[in-house]
Design a protein around this motif. Structure first.
Motif, short mmCIF file in Angstrom:
data_model
loop_
_atom_site.label_atom_id
_atom_site.label_comp_id
_atom_site.label_asym_id
_atom_site.label_seq_id
_atom_site.Cartn_x
_atom_site.Cartn_y
_atom_site.Cartn_z
N TYR A 23 -5.89 -4.59 5.38
CA TYR A 23 -6.05 -3.16 5.61
C TYR A 23 -7.40 -2.93 6.27
O TYR A 23 -8.31 -3.75 6.18
CB TYR A 23 -6.03 -2.39 4.27
N TRP A 60 -17.46 -5.68 5.52
CA TRP A 60 -17.97 -4.54 6.28
C TRP A 60 -18.33 -5.02 7.67
O TRP A 60 -19.26 -5.81 7.84
CB TRP A 60 -19.19 -3.95 5.59
N TYR A 72 -5.69 -1.21 -8.75
CA TYR A 72 -4.43 -0.72 -9.31
C TYR A 72 -4.68 0.03 -10.61
O TYR A 72 -5.47 -0.40 -11.45
CB TYR A 72 -3.50 -1.91 -9.57
N LEU A 85 1.47 -0.49 1.55
CA LEU A 85 1.24 0.78 0.89
C LEU A 85 0.63 1.74 1.91
O LEU A 85 -0.27 1.36 2.65
CB LEU A 85 0.29 0.62 -0.29
N LEU A 145 -10.19 -4.77 4.44
CA LEU A 145 -9.79 -5.11 3.08
C LEU A 145 -8.62 -6.09 3.09
O LEU A 145 -7.67 -5.91 3.84
CB LEU A 145 -9.36 -3.86 2.31
N SER A 157 -17.94 1.63 -2.70
CA SER A 157 -18.25 0.29 -2.19
C SER A 157 -17.39 -0.81 -2.79
O SER A 157 -17.80 -1.98 -2.80
CB SER A 157 -19.73 -0.04 -2.43
N GLN A 158 -16.22 -0.46 -3.28
CA GLN A 158 -15.30 -1.47 -3.79
C GLN A 158 -13.92 -1.30 -3.16
O GLN A 158 -13.61 -0.27 -2.58
CB GLN A 158 -15.19 -1.36 -5.31
N GLY A 159 -13.11 -2.34 -3.28
CA GLY A 159 -11.74 -2.24 -2.83
C GLY A 159 -10.91 -1.43 -3.81
O GLY A 159 -11.30 -1.24 -4.96
N PRO A 160 -9.75 -0.93 -3.38
CA PRO A 160 -8.88 -0.18 -4.30
C PRO A 160 -8.47 -1.03 -5.49
O PRO A 160 -8.32 -2.24 -5.39
CB PRO A 160 -7.68 0.17 -3.42
N PHE A 181 -1.65 4.70 2.28
CA PHE A 181 -2.65 5.50 1.58
C PHE A 181 -2.88 6.82 2.31
O PHE A 181 -2.88 6.85 3.53
CB PHE A 181 -3.98 4.76 1.53
N GLY A 182 -3.07 7.90 1.57
CA GLY A 182 -3.55 9.16 2.13
C GLY A 182 -5.06 9.21 1.96
O GLY A 182 -5.72 8.17 1.92
N LYS A 183 -5.59 10.42 1.84
CA LYS A 183 -7.03 10.57 1.64
C LYS A 183 -7.41 10.57 0.17
O LYS A 183 -8.57 10.41 -0.18
CB LYS A 183 -7.54 11.83 2.31
N HIS A 199 3.00 4.78 -7.08
CA HIS A 199 1.85 3.95 -7.43
C HIS A 199 0.58 4.79 -7.42
O HIS A 199 0.42 5.67 -6.57
CB HIS A 199 1.67 2.81 -6.41
N PHE A 229 -6.77 -6.00 -4.55
CA PHE A 229 -7.63 -5.93 -3.37
C PHE A 229 -8.94 -6.68 -3.58
O PHE A 229 -9.46 -6.74 -4.69
CB PHE A 229 -7.97 -4.47 -3.04
N GLY A 230 -9.47 -7.22 -2.48
CA GLY A 230 -10.82 -7.73 -2.48
C GLY A 230 -11.80 -6.59 -2.25
O GLY A 230 -11.41 -5.44 -2.12
N GLU A 231 -13.08 -6.95 -2.18
CA GLU A 231 -14.10 -5.92 -2.01
C GLU A 231 -14.35 -5.58 -0.54
O GLU A 231 -15.08 -4.63 -0.26
CB GLU A 231 -15.39 -6.34 -2.69
N THR A 267 2.12 -5.44 -8.60
CA THR A 267 0.77 -4.95 -8.37
C THR A 267 0.12 -5.68 -7.21
O THR A 267 0.26 -6.89 -7.06
CB THR A 267 -0.07 -5.16 -9.63
N GLN A 313 -10.37 3.93 -6.13
CA GLN A 313 -11.39 3.20 -5.39
C GLN A 313 -12.76 3.71 -5.78
O GLN A 313 -13.09 4.87 -5.50
CB GLN A 313 -11.17 3.32 -3.89
N TYR A 338 -3.60 4.10 -7.27
CA TYR A 338 -4.75 3.21 -7.14
C TYR A 338 -6.00 4.07 -7.17
O TYR A 338 -5.95 5.26 -6.86
CB TYR A 338 -4.70 2.43 -5.82
N GLY A 398 -8.62 6.90 3.77
CA GLY A 398 -7.97 5.92 2.93
C GLY A 398 -7.71 4.64 3.72
O GLY A 398 -7.76 4.64 4.95
N PRO A 399 -7.43 3.54 3.04
CA PRO A 399 -7.13 2.29 3.74
C PRO A 399 -5.89 2.43 4.62
O PRO A 399 -4.93 3.10 4.26
CB PRO A 399 -6.86 1.31 2.59
N TYR A 402 -5.75 7.51 -5.41
CA TYR A 402 -4.68 7.57 -4.40
C TYR A 402 -3.31 7.52 -5.08
O TYR A 402 -3.05 6.63 -5.90
CB TYR A 402 -4.78 6.39 -3.44
#
Lengths: 114, 111
Positions: free
Chosen positions: A35, A110, B46, B99, A91, B41-44, B101-103, B34, A105-107, A102, B38, B36, A42-43, B87
């Motif tokens: 992503y 950047w 679950y 997936l 991502l 500074s991290q990934g989403p 994602f919206g905002k 679903h 995700f990783g971090e 499920t 966030q 999620y 959002g992603p 999300y």
């Protein structure tokens, strides 16, 4: 490791250069996703692998973007001739590949293109 | 792809319950719901998912309307660590595909 690992965590590159971003999924996860996330959004889906093959690459914005997963584990996202608009967090995520499963995700990596 | 509608932002006080709404009026019979979140500074991450029945886990509860056109994520006691963007996502057929994602909803938690 216990989670999805991405390297590098930060990358600054010059416009026009080539970039590779690496993803190590959770062990045993057959599905892998890339992503992209721009600031305040959002992603956005790029590509999804099931095993070694790309099951859905409809999110790749153009032919400068390419991803591989040759052995069904580690994946590399490759960006050619980078543009400033490619600056974002990239991502990676993985899952067992079972419907409804499920996704982890990783971090993120950047990427800043200057 | 079926879309979801969420408020842009919400505020909560620490230790109080939070109800995060999501509208998905065009949901199809095979779409899983679903959630999620966030953190900065991290990934989403679950949170929870469901199809028709309400669901509970250690993080939250998911209440799904009978007609499935809306759902609510419930955090029973908000903590400062729950401040994040949440999300709500529809996953076609519960497939392992992408997936959308919206905002999301940005949740602020006040001490």
């Amino acid at each position: 490791g216990a989670g999805v690992s991405q390297t590098p965590s930060n990358k600054v590159t010059e416009k026009g250069k080539y970039v590779e971003l690496r993803c190590d999924p959770i062990s045993g996860h057959t599905a892998l996703y890339w992503y992209r996330q721009s600031l305040g959004q959002g992603p956005e889906f790029l590509i999804y692998f099931q095993g070694t093959g790309a099951a859905d690459d409809s999110g790749l914005p153009n032919d400068r973007f390419f991803a591989v997963r040759p052995e069904g584990s580690v994946s590399t996202l490759k960006i050619q001739r980078t543009e400033r608009g490619d600056s974002a967090v990239y991502l990676c995520a993985s899952s067992l590949g079972v419907p409804g499963n499920t996704i982890y995700f990783g971090e993120g990596s950047w990427l800043t293109v200057v | 792809d079926a879309k979801t509608t969420q408020p842009n932002s919400m505020e909560s006080n620490e230790e109080e319950p939070v109800h995060l709404p999501c509208n998905h009026s065009t949901i199809s019979g095979t779409d899983y719901i679903h959630w999620y979140r966030q953190l900065p500074s991290q990934g989403p991450e679950y949170v929870i998912h469901g199809l028709t029945s309400n669901v509970n886990n250690r993080m939250a509860s998911l209440a799904i309307a009978e007609d499935r056109k809306s759902s609510t994520l419930i955090l029973h006691r908000a903590t400062l660590r729950d401040a994040a963007v949440y999300y709500c996502i529809l996953n076609y057929g519960g497939s392992q595909g992408n997936l959308i994602f919206g905002k999301g909803t940005k949740l602020s938690v006040k001490p």
